[in-house]
Design an enzyme around this catalytic site. Structure first.
Site: not given
Ligand code: AHM
Ligand code: MG
Length: 348
Positions: A68, A74, A97-98, A118, A120-121, A281
């Site tokens: 990502d 982040d 995650e990072e 994670d 900053l989710d 997560e």
């Molecule tokens: P991230 O960790 O890169 O932020 O991705 C996780 C996020 C969740 O918070 C969320 O439920 C989901 O990705 C949303 O995905 P989408 O944009 O495909 O609906």
């Molecule tokens: Mg996340």
């Protein structure tokens, strides 16, 4: 733990210290203090981000360990978690995650816990001022066990199961900052009082409502879903459910805990393992939802029954009110039965 008799609200620090078993060495308390401090640092940075030019992505198009794009926040959030946890003297290793790999603490300073987070989710939402959060899950390392190398730690995590998780929590940076925690004895929620800089117990004993017609999923993926899940969503629409999807897991799960309903991130043709990461997560949220009286499944069983294979493994997620999860899974079961019948028929 309720408020004091004179109705002075219990602080998170008091709550953590009081929930320790007698004679505990206080490692868990220290770790929770480190998390609490990291959350406060992240909260302050998010609130000032617009003024300090900290919104947006890194200019070098940097991606994190799972591919990502990395937002500036982040990196700040990851550094805050890492800095306070690595010096807390209570963890042996951390996974984020990072971070590409597990990060291990110096051999002679390793403590008894493993933490996965994670930092900053939902950070793709942040520039639009949508709620984002931090999620963490905590596992134990047996007394005396130390990691000599990252490979050593990797081997150890492959012996763990989701069920071995001992504590989980999340912080949500929304219109207020909430922190929700479980250590396997129910779920309690706190709100940051910005005037005194303390989290106060505002939501003791969170119980997820048993039934509620709210569904939460990214319907943009409809054409890629499995047939049974598409049928479930058709059922939901025919039966006047309300749709709510923030696209920020912490926000969607927090609402599901308080209002009930179902939150899903199913597997689909493009994401055969699902999108959400197991260790930092899905598993922490599964423990929280189960401790609040709900269900958290992967589509083939409980999320927490899964084994751990690697740091960034993913899993499909279906969690929420028990009754609604059962309805959802009845579509999967019906489909599996029909497929089995068709298979038998074609053998005749
Ligand atoms: P991230 O960790 O890169 O932020 O991705 C996780 C996020 C969740 O918070 C969320 O439920 C989901 O990705 C949303 O995905 P989408 O944009 O495909 O609906
Ligand atoms: Mg996340």
């Amino acid at each position: 733990m309720e408020s004091e008799k004179n109705s002075t609200p219990v602080t998170l620090t008091q709550y953590i210290i009081r929930s320790q078993p007698p004679h505990s060495r206080g490692e868990f308390t220290l770790m929770m203090m480190a998390i609490q401090t990291a959350v406060k640092v992240i909260e302050k940075n998010i609130r000032r981000a617009g003024m300090l030019g900290m919104f947006g992505y890194l200019t070098n198009q940097s991606q994190n360990a799972t591919g990502d794009s990395q937002a500036k926040l982040d990196v700040i959030a990851n550094n805050a978690f890492k800095a306070y946890l690595m010096t807390s003297t209570c963890i042996a290793a951390l996974g984020s995650e990072e971070e590409e790999t597990l990060v291990i603490v110096d051999f002679d300073k390793q403590g008894d816990y493993l933490i996965f987070f994670d930092p900053l989710d939902g950070s793709s939402n942040i520039d639009a001022n949508v709620s984002v959060g931090s999620i963490w899950g905590i596992w134990r390392v047996p007394k005396g066990k130390k990691f000599a190398s990252i490979e050593d730690a990797n081997q150890f995590i492959r012996t763990l199961k989701g069920n071995d998780i001992v504590s989980a929590g999340y912080a949500m940076y929304g219109s207020a900052t909430n922190l929700v925690l479980t250590s396997g004895h129910g779920v309690d929620g706190f709100t940051l009082d910005p005037n005194i800089g303390e989290f106060l117990l505002t939501h003791p004993h969170i119980c997820i409502p048993k039934k509620r017609r709210i569904f939460s999923v990214n319907e943009g993926n409809y054409n890629k879903w499995e047939a049974w899940y598409r049928e479930y969503i058709e059922h939901v629409k025919k039966n006047k459910y309300t749709a709510r999807y923030i696209g920020s897991m912490v926000g969607d799960v927090h609402r599901t805990l308080l209002y009930g309903g179902i939150f899903c991130y199913p597997r689909d043709a493009g994401k055969v393992e699902g999108k959400l990461r197991f260790l930092y997560e899905a598993a922490p949220m599964a423990l929280i939802v189960e401790q609040a009286g709900g269900k958290a499944l992967s589509g083939t069983g409980r999320i927490l029954d899964q084994s751990i294979h690697r740091l960034h493994q993913r899993t499909p997620v279906y969690l929420g009110s028990r009754h609604e999860i059962d309805i959802c899974m009845s579509f999967r079961d019906k489909h599996a039965k029909k497929q089995e019948g068709d298979k038998q028929g074609s053998k005749l």
